[in-house]
Design a protein around this motif. Structure first.
Motif, mmCIF file in Angstrom:
data_model
loop_
_atom_site.group_PDB
_atom_site.id
_atom_site.type_symbol
_atom_site.label_atom_id
_atom_site.label_comp_id
_atom_site.label_asym_id
_atom_site.label_seq_id
_atom_site.Cartn_x
_atom_site.Cartn_y
_atom_site.Cartn_z
ATOM 1 N N ARG A 86 52.195 -16.809 -0.727
ATOM 2 C CA ARG A 86 50.734 -16.924 -0.648
ATOM 3 C C ARG A 86 50.366 -18.130 0.219
ATOM 4 O O ARG A 86 50.804 -19.244 -0.041
ATOM 5 C CB ARG A 86 50.127 -17.083 -2.035
ATOM 6 C CG ARG A 86 48.601 -17.031 -2.048
ATOM 7 C CD ARG A 86 48.032 -17.241 -3.429
ATOM 8 N NE ARG A 86 48.504 -16.262 -4.394
ATOM 9 C CZ ARG A 86 48.142 -16.239 -5.677
ATOM 10 N NH1 ARG A 86 47.289 -17.173 -6.133
ATOM 11 N NH2 ARG A 86 48.619 -15.325 -6.491
ATOM 12 N N GLN A 87 49.555 -17.896 1.232
ATOM 13 C CA GLN A 87 49.112 -18.958 2.116
ATOM 14 C C GLN A 87 47.614 -19.190 1.957
ATOM 15 O O GLN A 87 46.840 -18.241 1.824
ATOM 16 C CB GLN A 87 49.418 -18.612 3.571
ATOM 17 C CG GLN A 87 50.922 -18.646 3.893
ATOM 18 C CD GLN A 87 51.510 -20.031 3.812
ATOM 19 O OE1 GLN A 87 52.057 -20.406 2.769
ATOM 20 N NE2 GLN A 87 51.409 -20.799 4.881
ATOM 21 N N ALA A 88 47.215 -20.450 1.983
ATOM 22 C CA ALA A 88 45.812 -20.828 1.809
ATOM 23 C C ALA A 88 45.109 -20.882 3.163
ATOM 24 O O ALA A 88 45.654 -21.409 4.136
ATOM 25 C CB ALA A 88 45.711 -22.173 1.109
ATOM 26 N N VAL A 89 43.900 -20.349 3.210
ATOM 27 C CA VAL A 89 43.079 -20.365 4.424
ATOM 28 C C VAL A 89 41.704 -20.915 4.063
ATOM 29 O O VAL A 89 41.070 -20.429 3.111
ATOM 30 C CB VAL A 89 42.949 -18.955 5.035
ATOM 31 C CG1 VAL A 89 41.973 -18.966 6.203
ATOM 32 C CG2 VAL A 89 44.309 -18.441 5.486
ATOM 33 N N ASP A 90 41.235 -21.925 4.810
ATOM 34 C CA ASP A 90 39.916 -22.502 4.534
ATOM 35 C C ASP A 90 39.188 -22.904 5.813
ATOM 36 O O ASP A 90 38.299 -23.754 5.786
ATOM 37 C CB ASP A 90 40.040 -23.704 3.597
ATOM 38 C CG ASP A 90 40.811 -24.857 4.226
ATOM 39 O OD1 ASP A 90 41.383 -24.683 5.324
ATOM 40 O OD2 ASP A 90 40.843 -25.950 3.620
ATOM 41 N N ASP A 91 39.539 -22.289 6.961
ATOM 42 C CA ASP A 91 38.841 -22.589 8.209
ATOM 43 C C ASP A 91 37.356 -22.297 8.040
ATOM 44 O O ASP A 91 36.984 -21.214 7.589
ATOM 45 C CB ASP A 91 39.402 -21.736 9.341
ATOM 46 C CG ASP A 91 40.877 -21.962 9.558
ATOM 47 O OD1 ASP A 91 41.243 -22.562 10.568
ATOM 48 O OD2 ASP A 91 41.672 -21.534 8.699
ATOM 49 N N PRO A 92 36.474 -23.223 8.409
ATOM 50 C CA PRO A 92 35.049 -23.024 8.117
ATOM 51 C C PRO A 92 34.412 -21.843 8.853
ATOM 52 O O PRO A 92 33.545 -21.164 8.299
ATOM 53 C CB PRO A 92 34.416 -24.351 8.533
ATOM 54 C CG PRO A 92 35.402 -25.006 9.431
ATOM 55 C CD PRO A 92 36.743 -24.548 8.992
ATOM 56 N N ASP A 93 34.797 -21.592 10.081
ATOM 57 C CA ASP A 93 34.233 -20.479 10.854
ATOM 58 C C ASP A 93 34.887 -19.169 10.402
ATOM 59 O O ASP A 93 36.115 -19.037 10.461
ATOM 60 C CB ASP A 93 34.497 -20.709 12.341
ATOM 61 C CG ASP A 93 33.837 -19.675 13.232
ATOM 62 O OD1 ASP A 93 33.496 -18.580 12.741
ATOM 63 O OD2 ASP A 93 33.658 -19.960 14.422
ATOM 64 N N PRO A 94 34.120 -18.174 9.923
ATOM 65 C CA PRO A 94 34.726 -16.908 9.483
ATOM 66 C C PRO A 94 35.610 -16.261 10.538
ATOM 67 O O PRO A 94 36.626 -15.640 10.197
ATOM 68 C CB PRO A 94 33.508 -16.042 9.148
ATOM 69 C CG PRO A 94 32.449 -17.011 8.766
ATOM 70 C CD PRO A 94 32.676 -18.199 9.662
ATOM 71 N N ALA A 95 35.242 -16.394 11.824
ATOM 72 C CA ALA A 95 36.068 -15.804 12.878
ATOM 73 C C ALA A 95 37.425 -16.502 12.954
ATOM 74 O O ALA A 95 38.471 -15.852 13.090
ATOM 75 C CB ALA A 95 35.340 -15.884 14.217
ATOM 76 N N ASP A 96 37.427 -17.847 12.872
ATOM 77 C CA ASP A 96 38.691 -18.588 12.884
ATOM 78 C C ASP A 96 39.516 -18.278 11.634
ATOM 79 O O ASP A 96 40.744 -18.166 11.697
ATOM 80 C CB ASP A 96 38.424 -20.091 12.944
ATOM 81 C CG ASP A 96 37.859 -20.540 14.280
ATOM 82 O OD1 ASP A 96 37.961 -19.773 15.252
ATOM 83 O OD2 ASP A 96 37.296 -21.655 14.341
ATOM 84 N N ALA A 97 38.826 -18.152 10.500
ATOM 85 C CA ALA A 97 39.532 -17.834 9.254
ATOM 86 C C ALA A 97 40.187 -16.464 9.352
ATOM 87 O O ALA A 97 41.329 -16.278 8.915
ATOM 88 C CB ALA A 97 38.560 -17.882 8.078
ATOM 89 N N ASN A 98 39.489 -15.508 9.933
ATOM 90 C CA ASN A 98 40.062 -14.173 10.091
ATOM 91 C C ASN A 98 41.307 -14.203 10.978
ATOM 92 O O ASN A 98 42.338 -13.590 10.651
ATOM 93 C CB ASN A 98 39.020 -13.227 10.687
ATOM 94 C CG ASN A 98 39.570 -11.833 10.949
ATOM 95 O OD1 ASN A 98 39.793 -11.450 12.096
ATOM 96 N ND2 ASN A 98 39.811 -11.085 9.886
ATOM 97 N N ALA A 99 41.224 -14.952 12.077
ATOM 98 C CA ALA A 99 42.392 -15.069 12.955
ATOM 99 C C ALA A 99 43.556 -15.723 12.230
ATOM 100 O O ALA A 99 44.718 -15.300 12.380
ATOM 101 C CB ALA A 99 42.016 -15.869 14.203
ATOM 102 N N ALA A 100 43.261 -16.754 11.413
ATOM 103 C CA ALA A 100 44.317 -17.429 10.661
ATOM 104 C C ALA A 100 44.926 -16.498 9.629
ATOM 105 O O ALA A 100 46.155 -16.474 9.437
ATOM 106 C CB ALA A 100 43.760 -18.682 9.981
#
Length: 656
Positions: A86-100
């Motif tokens: 399980r990896q955590a994702v918290d990039d503020p921009d939804p587009a960046d979060a989706n890419a991550a």
């Protein structure tokens, strides 16, 4: 024809504990045997030796996949995915979060921990169902479970996630993931909101009842049992938090009509793993043992007594300085979690303690570490790697007893939230934290790269900024209404708005890192260097040849570097006069004499006097000899490092 299983042991009589003890006593030459006994901060003995006889006092752990589930939930692990990566994702921009997210899944992660925050300050700036769909675009939600990281607004976000599932036409009976509801844990962290807790628990029960019918495999409540750990607490306190938190929700759910099995099935437990591999393994086994006893008391069937365990590598052990060393710590923690039977693991990126968010490189290192454990260490090839180990079985049982004792005290005081509101649990954690902090200061515990073997001038590792500003949005607010109503409101386009932080009503369960006092000293030294153009400096006044002073000079250099003080002058010189001249030429104000005890007895007093005459404001000695005239302070393996470094800052002008 038969072959012996242990041919190398043939012809030797079987050893027993008494024989080993006799040999140990002989080697100690009259010293107290207890000097060999290591103890946890809970006072539990962890050695020096565990043997078969210790298992006589350990309650049977059962088989893998069977009650009491000490040995894990599965009788046989998946050969290709023995635990959830399980990896955590918290990039503020939804587009960046989706890419991550897509990068994580393509790179080998199997689950996503999604942290959401409408303001984008502490997670992905998701406010509406459309923004959540944009964040999870392209994710096969029936194959890659999404778990919401516990947060204050998760009742609304959980409803939004279920609306997304339903709109996608997914079969809810086979979906995995988690809503991350944690009202008790959130209010414990905030230190307030007691008057709203009954309503929040009611809404949580509504969510559990809704999911029991439509999404039975989802985890509704996340028992954030790692909170005592991250606040500096003990293993027994973490285990007790599991039991007390779980018991609190079980009572609420039963009161709202759920069956015992449905109530237990709604809970998942998040624990922490640190670099102490064996203690981590024992703690996870102990937590499962205690929870099986709790669920049995609530009337759960044997099949429902297993604890779903997610493990985060510890944040309190991470350092902002020399973060490469964090890779060693998280590797040990992940190994302990995997061998201890965690159902899923999140490895924190090496830059976790630094401001900003991790780069794709830092994420890849964290993810690949788990892949290496799974595919190259072969830990997952057996159901229970630690099963039957005398150390892990015995220590696990002792930890379970200690955790049960703390749990009983919490229950006697009115339950988990009441002990937090009254400040009792925080006070108990503070006692343990003080013990641990003293151990780091005195060198009995160490942080490699910071309190031990620091590197001055190391370049920081890059992190990414959190500078995203969500666009303006005109939509009605998604209110904290009954859970089914929240789902409908999310589907209609309602938005989640930020919540203001309430004023604390009691001391929160505050997280910490053991590196912070050392990092504060390094920051002060860096500020001094920026202001003056040079690092604070100490001179190593050596006595004798290299072989005479090298060990203590190296120790002094490392001790001073832990506070950002640069040590110079560690070289052999022909006379005391030459050493004093080198000191005068160095421009340092602090001198540290380094040599053998014999050299100290013969020459240290004269050298200290000469150094004073040459302008030294402070003269120290590396070692622990008898008091020497003219010496201000002694540094050694058991001196308090934080005190040493505070004195060094005062002597070098960092702190007036």
């Amino acid at each position: 024809m038969t072959e012996a299983i242990r041919p190398m042991a043939e012809g030797f009589p079987p050893a027993d504990d008494a024989e080993w003890r006799a040999l140990a006593d002989e080697a100690l030459k009259g010293a107290d045997f207890d000097r060999l006994v290591r103890r946890t901060v809970d006072g539990i003995a962890r050695g020096p030796l565990f043997a078969r006889g210790d298992l006589a006092d350990v309650e049977a752990a059962g088989a893998p996949g069977a009650a009491p589930f000490v040995r894990g939930l599965a009788a046989e692990r998946d050969a290709h995915l023995p635990w959830g990566i399980r990896q955590a994702v918290d990039d503020p921009d939804p587009a960046d979060a989706n890419a991550a997210i897509l990068d994580e899944l393509h790179g080998g992660a199997s689950e996503i921990e999604l942290r959401l925050d409408p303001a984008g300050e502490d997670g992905v700036a998701v406010r509406t169902l459309d923004e959540l769909k944009r964040t999870l675009d392209g994710v096969l939600l029936d194959l890659a479970p999404v778990h919401l990281a516990p947060a204050r607004l998760n009742p609304q976000y959980g409803a939004m996630l279920l609306a997304l599932f339903e709109d996608a036409g997914l079969d809810g009976t086979n979906l995995h993931g988690g809503l991350g509801l944690s009202p008790i844990g959130r209010k414990s962290r905030l230190g307030g909101g007691a008057e709203k807790l009954p309503d929040r628990l009611k809404r949580t029960a509504e969510a559990a009842a809704y999911c029991a019918e439509t999404f039975p495999r989802l985890g509704v409540v996340d028992i954030t049992a790692g909170a005592p750990h991250e606040a500096g607490g003990s293993e027994a306190q973490e285990i007790a938090f599991c039991a007390a938190g779980g018991a609190s929700y079980m009572r609420v759910f039963l009161d709202h009509g759920l069956s015992p099995d449905q109530a237990a099935n709604a809970l998942v437990f998040s624990l922490s793993a640190d670099a102490d591999i064996h203690l981590t393994i024992a703690k996870l086994r102990a937590a499962r043992r205690v929870w099986a006893r709790v669920t049995e008391s609530f009337g759960c069937s044997p099949a429902a007594r297993g604890m779903r365990v997610h493990v985060h590598t510890s944040a309190r052990m991470m350092t902002a300085r020399d973060p490469w060393t964090n890779l060693i710590r998280v590797s040990c923690a992940a190994l302990g979690a995997a061998a201890g039977g965690a159902d899923s693991i999140t490895v924190r990126p090496l830059t976790h303690a630094r401001p900003g968010r991790p780069t794709s490189f830092a994420r890849r290192l964290a993810r690949n570490l788990q892949i290496l454990l799974a595919e190259e260490s072969h830990i997952g090839k057996v159901a229970d790697p630690a099963g039957g180990g005398y150390l892990h079985e015995t220590l696990g049982a002792r930890l379970a007893e200690a955790g049960w004792g703390v749990f009983q005290e919490i229950e006697r005081r009115g339950g988990l939230f009441e002990t937090v509101k009254a400040g009792w649990l925080q006070a108990e954690i503070a006692k343990v934290r003080a013990q641990r902090e003293t151990a780091y200061a005195e060198g009995r515990e160490s942080l490699i790269g910071l309190s031990q073997y620091p590197v001055l001038g190391a370049e920081p590792i890059e992190t990414l900024p959190r500078d995203y500003a969500p666009p303006a949005l005109d939509a009605p607010e998604l209110e904290p209404q009954p859970f089914a109503g929240k789902i409908a409101a999310a589907r209609s386009g309602a938005q989640i708005r930020p919540l203001s932080t309430p004023e604390p009503e009691w001391e929160p369960v505050a997280f910490m890192r053991f590196a912070e006092p050392f990092e504060a000293l390094r920051d002060a030294a860096d500020a001094f260097a920026e202001k003056t153009g040079a690092r604070p400096r100490a001179f190593l006044a050596t006595l004798g040849g290299l072989a005479d002073f090298n060990a203590r000079a190296t120790f002094a250099e490392n001790r001073l570097a832990a506070g950002g003080v640069e040590a110079t002058g560690a070289e052999a010189r022909e006379s005391v006069e030459a050493t004093v001249k080198a000191f005068a030429d160095s421009g340092a104000q602090l001198a540290v004499i380094c040599g053998t005890d014999a050299a100290y007895e013969a020459d240290a007093a004269d050298l200290a006097k000469a150094l004073r005459a040459a302008g030294a404001d402070a003269v120290w000695v590396a070692g622990k000899p008898a008091d020497i005239a003219g010496v201000d302070h002694y540094i050694h393996m058991r001196s308090n490092a934080l005190d040493d470094l505070a004195r060094a800052h005062a002597a070098t002008g960092v702190k007036a």
